[in-house]
Motif scaffolding. Structure first.
Motif, PDB file in Angstrom:
ATOM      1  N   ILE A   1       0.553  -0.876   0.090  1.00  0.00           N
ATOM      2  CA  ILE A   1       0.510   0.045   0.341  1.00  0.00           C
ATOM      3  C   ILE A   1       1.163   1.562   0.360  1.00  0.00           C
ATOM      4  CG2 ILE A   1      -1.798   1.389   1.964  1.00  0.00           C
ATOM      5  CD1 ILE A   1      -2.544  -1.253   2.763  1.00  0.00           C
ATOM      6  N   PRO A   2       0.964   1.656  -0.798  1.00  0.00           N
ATOM      7  CA  PRO A   2       1.415   3.168  -0.689  1.00  0.00           C
ATOM      8  C   PRO A   2       1.428   3.899   0.511  1.00  0.00           C
ATOM      9  CG  PRO A   2       0.342   3.360  -2.995  1.00  0.00           C
ATOM     10  CD  PRO A   2      -0.384   1.788  -2.553  1.00  0.00           C
ATOM     11  N   ASN A   3       2.396   4.839   0.966  1.00  0.00           N
ATOM     12  CA  ASN A   3       3.167   5.176   2.160  1.00  0.00           C
ATOM     13  C   ASN A   3       2.074   4.230   3.420  1.00  0.00           C
ATOM     14  OD1 ASN A   3       1.717   7.619   0.121  1.00  0.00           O
ATOM     15  ND2 ASN A   3       3.186   7.997   0.932  1.00  0.00           N
TER      16      ASN A   3
ATOM     17  N   PRO B   1       1.914   9.648   5.442  1.00  0.00           N
ATOM     18  CA  PRO B   1       1.095  10.544   5.127  1.00  0.00           C
ATOM     19  C   PRO B   1       1.453  11.481   3.563  1.00  0.00           C
ATOM     20  CG  PRO B   1       0.532  10.274   7.142  1.00  0.00           C
ATOM     21  CD  PRO B   1       2.009   9.932   7.264  1.00  0.00           C
ATOM     22  N   ASN B   2       1.092  11.765   2.212  1.00  0.00           N
ATOM     23  CA  ASN B   2       1.590  11.705   1.064  1.00  0.00           C
ATOM     24  C   ASN B   2       0.379  13.621   0.659  1.00  0.00           C
ATOM     25  OD1 ASN B   2       0.233  10.903  -0.377  1.00  0.00           O
ATOM     26  ND2 ASN B   2       1.536  10.519  -1.867  1.00  0.00           N
TER      27      ASN B   2
ATOM     28  N   GLY C   1       3.657  14.226   4.671  1.00  0.00           N
ATOM     29  CA  GLY C   1       5.458  14.369   5.228  1.00  0.00           C
ATOM     30  C   GLY C   1       5.659  13.765   6.921  1.00  0.00           C
ATOM     31  N   GLY C   2       4.754  13.681   7.547  1.00  0.00           N
ATOM     32  CA  GLY C   2       4.794  12.670   8.846  1.00  0.00           C
ATOM     33  C   GLY C   2       5.937  11.633   9.117  1.00  0.00           C
TER      34      GLY C   2
ATOM     35  N   ILE D   1      -5.929   2.372   8.434  1.00  0.00           N
ATOM     36  CA  ILE D   1      -4.994   3.303   9.478  1.00  0.00           C
ATOM     37  C   ILE D   1      -4.528   4.845   8.923  1.00  0.00           C
ATOM     38  CG2 ILE D   1      -2.982   3.707  10.862  1.00  0.00           C
ATOM     39  CD1 ILE D   1      -3.480   0.811  12.366  1.00  0.00           C
ATOM     40  N   LEU D   2      -4.381   4.714   7.241  1.00  0.00           N
ATOM     41  CA  LEU D   2      -4.005   5.276   6.709  1.00  0.00           C
ATOM     42  C   LEU D   2      -4.959   6.542   6.560  1.00  0.00           C
ATOM     43  CD1 LEU D   2      -1.831   6.053   4.936  1.00  0.00           C
ATOM     44  CD2 LEU D   2      -2.427   4.867   3.118  1.00  0.00           C
TER      45      LEU D   2
END
Length: 184
Positions: free
Chosen positions: A37-39, A58-59, A65-66, A124-125
């Motif tokens: 999964i991206p990120n 996260p993007n 950026g965190g 969660i993302l």
């Protein structure tokens, strides 16, 4: 009768077969079936997939950026009981309290044994991409998001860089420095 005793003696000399718990087998299956999964990144010791480290980066959105680390513990009752997640850094988020407990419906009332770890990781993302003020663990953050979105955004930015929000010190989860804005 003699044949039975002979078989019992033979079996007594064989090493015991270690049984694999349902939870362990299911955790291994979910992790083997995991698709990137991206990120989201996961890591675990293959000999103990019952403990997983999840990292969300996260993007986009407020938390862009965190870097957010979670410890995941798979309970022995899995998949009948949901996995347990704990956010390691102290963050300012409506659905994560200051002790790191996570409020996600599929980890509580909506848990079903058919849900996979992949789905939970994606959930969660999603909390970082779209925080939910209607199901809060941090009521102050939820109130800010619902009523004062600009103030919420400023508080999130301050907290990401390890600053203070309402007297509470947060862990730094983003590189760089933040210059506080007083316009909200």
């Amino acid at each position: 009768m003699l044949g039975l005793r002979k078989k019992q003696r033979e079996n007594a000399n064989k090493p015991a077969v270690k049984s694999v718990s349902v939870a362990l087998a299911r955790a291994k299956k979910d992790l083997n079936d995991y698709e990137n999964i991206p990120n989201v990144s996961i890591s675990y010791n293959e000999s103990n997939p019952m403990k997983i480290k999840l990292v969300i980066t996260p993007n986009e959105g407020f938390y862009e950026g965190g870097r957010f680390e979670f410890d995941c513990q798979i309970p022995e009752e899995f998949p009948n009981k949901a996995p347990e997640f704990h956010c390691v850094p102290k963050i300012y988020h409506p659905n994560i309290d200051l002790q790191g407990h996570v409020c996600l419906n599929i980890l509580r009332n909506d848990w079903k044994p058919t849900l996979t770890l992949q789905l939970v990781f994606a959930g969660i993302l999603h909390l970082f991409l779209q925080p939910n003020p209607n199901d809060p663990l941090n009521k102050d953050a939820a109130n800010d998001l619902a009523k004062f979105p600009k103030k919420f955004e400023e508080h999130v930015k301050e907290s990401l860089y390890g600053g203070y929000v309402d007297g509470e010190k947060f862990d730094k989860v983003k590189e760089g420095y933040y210059k506080k804005s007083y316009y909200y």
